[in-house]
Design an enzyme around this catalytic site. Sequence first.
Site, short mmCIF file in Angstrom:
data_model
loop_
_atom_site.label_atom_id
_atom_site.label_comp_id
_atom_site.label_asym_id
_atom_site.label_seq_id
_atom_site.Cartn_x
_atom_site.Cartn_y
_atom_site.Cartn_z
N ASP A 1 1.21 -1.20 -0.01
CA ASP A 1 0.24 -0.28 0.16
C ASP A 1 0.77 1.46 -0.02
O ASP A 1 0.37 1.93 0.32
CB ASP A 1 -1.16 -0.29 0.85
CG ASP A 1 -0.31 0.17 2.41
OD1 ASP A 1 0.75 -0.23 2.95
OD2 ASP A 1 -1.35 -0.18 4.00
N SER A 2 2.61 0.93 0.03
CA SER A 2 3.17 2.45 -0.22
C SER A 2 3.13 3.31 -2.14
O SER A 2 3.59 4.03 -2.06
CB SER A 2 5.00 1.41 0.40
OG SER A 2 4.35 0.39 -0.76
N GLU B 1 -1.23 -5.80 8.40
CA GLU B 1 -0.53 -5.35 9.41
C GLU B 1 -0.90 -5.31 10.60
O GLU B 1 -2.61 -5.96 10.74
CB GLU B 1 -0.38 -3.66 9.32
CG GLU B 1 0.12 -2.89 8.10
CD GLU B 1 0.07 -1.27 8.68
OE1 GLU B 1 0.08 -1.44 9.15
OE2 GLU B 1 0.76 -1.41 7.01
N LYS C 1 -1.07 -9.53 2.44
CA LYS C 1 -0.48 -8.95 3.06
C LYS C 1 -1.18 -7.96 4.42
O LYS C 1 -1.94 -7.50 4.63
CB LYS C 1 0.77 -7.74 3.04
CG LYS C 1 1.62 -7.77 4.33
CD LYS C 1 2.90 -7.33 3.90
CE LYS C 1 3.07 -5.91 3.42
NZ LYS C 1 1.96 -5.33 4.40
N ASP D 1 -1.11 -6.16 -0.70
CA ASP D 1 -1.57 -5.83 0.44
C ASP D 1 -3.07 -5.44 0.76
O ASP D 1 -3.64 -4.92 0.15
CB ASP D 1 -0.61 -4.08 1.00
CG ASP D 1 -0.04 -4.13 1.93
OD1 ASP D 1 -0.01 -4.96 2.70
OD2 ASP D 1 0.80 -3.30 1.83
N GLU E 1 9.28 -4.32 9.98
CA GLU E 1 9.47 -3.44 10.02
C GLU E 1 10.13 -2.39 10.94
O GLU E 1 9.53 -2.13 12.06
CB GLU E 1 8.68 -2.21 9.17
CG GLU E 1 8.34 -1.22 8.25
CD GLU E 1 7.92 -0.61 7.74
OE1 GLU E 1 6.86 -1.11 6.78
OE2 GLU E 1 7.57 0.41 7.58
O1 KIV Z 1 4.22 -1.35 1.95
C1 KIV Z 1 4.75 -2.00 1.18
O2 KIV Z 1 5.48 -1.37 0.58
C2 KIV Z 1 5.68 -2.49 2.60
C3 KIV Z 1 6.37 -2.41 2.98
C4 KIV Z 1 7.46 -1.65 3.07
C5 KIV Z 1 6.73 -3.85 3.53
O3 KIV Z 1 4.32 -3.01 3.54
#
Ligand code: KIV
Length: 274
Positions: A44-45, A115, A113, A83, A182
Site C-alpha cells: 500500500d506504499s 498489518e 499481507k 497488501d 519493519e
Molecule cells: O507497503 C509496503 O511497501 C510495505 C513494505 C514496506 C513491506 O508494507
Amino acid sequence: MRITINQIKEMKQKGEKIPMLTAYDYLTAKIVDRAGIPLILIGDSLGMVMLGYESTLPVTMADMIHHTRAVVRGAQKALIVADMPFMSFQASDTDAMYNAGRLIQEGGAQAVKLEGGVVVEGLVKRMVDCGIPVMGHIGLTPQSVHQLGGYKVQGKTREAAQRLLKDAEALDRAGAFVIILECIPAPLSRLITERVSVPTIGIGAGVGCDGQVQVVSDMLGLDPDFVPKHAKQYTHLSTVADEALKGFISEVQAGSFPTMKQSYVMDEGLLEGL
Ligand code: KIV
C-alpha cells in the site's frame, strides 16, 4: 510455474536468504520478475510512491486491485502478494475475508499481507484455514502511523520488544507464511527470527532476518527527494532519467530528433498535386 509459499518457507530451512521487492505496475513487475526476485509485494506504499499521498491511509481496495492486476500481468514466476489497505480488514472479520478474497479473485494475487500481530491472530488463522496465504507485518505498521505518533523505530524498550516477540509468535501460530519486520532494532529482529518457524523478511530490521524487502523506487534511486535510512540506492535512475530528458528536449529544440531511423517513408511521388 510460479514460486509457491512452500518454496518460500523451505528457503528458511535451507538457510537461503530471501530477496523481496515491491512493484506497482506491469513494466516494473516485468523487470523485477526477470531479475529472479521470488516474492513481489504490491504494497500500500503505492499510495506514496505511485499516487503522491502523504501516507498509506487513503489507499483503497479499488487502488490495490487495479495495481495488483497490472503486476500479475507483468510477472510470470514470482509469488504475488497484495497488501490489504487501511480499513479493508480492521472493521470486521467478515469484511476482511471478503476483501482478501477480492485481492485473490479479482486482483490475481496468490497471497495477501496485513498489518498487526496478536490482534489479528484469529483473523489470520481463519484466512489460512480458508486457503488464503497470509504474510504478516509487525514493527512499524504504517497504517497505525497516528497511533504510533509517527514513523518511528519500534521495540526499543524491554516491554515493547516483548510485545513484538508475542506478535511474531501469534502470527507464526496462526499460520502466516512470512512475517515482515519493519523498523525494528537488529538484535530484536534476530531474536524474533530465531523464535519463529517461518521466514522473517526485514525492512530496516538488520541483517539477521531471513530475507530483505525494499521499496523498488527506493533501491532504484527514482526519488532524489526521499531516501529513507533503511533504503540503499543500488543505482540512481532519477539522474539517468534527468540526462535522458535533457537530451530529448535539446534534440527536439535543435531539430535533430527524429532522424530517418525513427521516421516512416513512402513514395513521395504519390503526394504530387495533392
Ligand atoms: O507497503 C509496503 O511497501 C510495505 C513494505 C514496506 C513491506 O508494507
